[in-house]
Design an enzyme around this catalytic site. Sequence first.
Site, PDB file in Angstrom:
ATOM      1  N   SER A  23       1.028  -7.572  -0.488  1.00  0.00           N
ATOM      2  CA  SER A  23       1.594  -8.567   0.433  1.00  0.00           C
ATOM      3  C   SER A  23       0.644  -9.704   0.764  1.00  0.00           C
ATOM      4  CB  SER A  23       2.102  -7.909   1.718  1.00  0.00           C
ATOM      5  OG  SER A  23       1.049  -7.508   2.559  1.00  0.00           O
TER       6      SER A  23
ATOM      7  N   THR B 178       0.825  -1.219   0.000  1.00  0.00           N
ATOM      8  CA  THR B 178       0.000   0.000   0.000  1.00  0.00           C
ATOM      9  C   THR B 178       0.848   1.254   0.000  1.00  0.00           C
ATOM     10  OG1 THR B 178      -1.773  -1.146   1.164  1.00  0.00           O
ATOM     11  CG2 THR B 178      -1.791   1.243   1.277  1.00  0.00           C
TER      12      THR B 178
END
Length: 325
Positions: free
Chosen positions: A62, A16
């Site tokens: 992730s 992010t």
Amino acid sequence: MTRRPASVRIVATGGTIAGAAPSPRDTSGYRAGALPAAALLAALPLQDDIRLDARQLASLDSKDALPELWQMLARELAQAQSDPGVDGVVLTHGTDTLEETAWFLHLTLALAKPLVITGAMRPATAISADGPMNLLQAVQVAACPWAARHGVVAVLNGRVHHARHLRKAHTHRVDAFDSGEAGAAGFVQDGYVGWLSPPRRRPPRFPPDTPLAPVDILFDYPGISTSMVDAVLRAGARGLVWAGYGNGSISGRIEPLLREAGRRGLAIVRATRTGAGRVAHPGTGDFIQAAGLDPYKARIALMLALGAGTPPAALQALFDTLSYE
């Protein structure tokens, strides 16, 4: 004599913190890992006392990070640790599995220099992006030689967390990470790095290239199907972490199946699904107790231990020790 600037290497893997959304109003619905490491550096104010260089190792969300990534990161970060031109390292990482990566690196890397992991809860394009400040503060901790004494640490939202206690505890807030009952290891304020707990540095438990044994996690819940245990066995797992009720309690109709699986060679660790607290020994040696490790950290420890060929009789002592590191 003028002190040379600290040299901090940034290893970027996406997440992010490098995410991009269609509008600066959007804090969700973005594409993780969309921006290169150079864009992250461009958002940082210049500092005369710190010199930065960046390397792009991956560009992923992730949630899609596999255990193979942990080992690739360990190799890259070990190389950075041995580079005489590097004083500290920052790893940028997605927050979904940041705590797993931090724990794996903590168990496998010998640190002579600081290693700091950071990420963000809002994409880089958001008007209120938290990534630039997180990265700046992570760099400031990585430039602090004392940080190496604490092993792998994460810096998010002005707090420093030990890998052992780090956990993601909220879905979207910028203060999503905490250290549970242990509390934060330190803090960062306007470039000042303060420590709230003693150092935790110790030799790594396993080499970075240790084979990772297949280990699954099952959570107990009312009415759980007995087929879940069979599925783990059929899939070829060598270990299982059972996230049970309260003090790691196991449903009555499941417990005989786990005992039988243990007799067939499956290494079984009894953990708790509660999110806090230590799993106490029940007075029998039927299962390995996770002690203070949560199911996710217990799984990584068991993957490494089985892959390294740790004797079954030594597993409980390992978990007891890891709970305090």
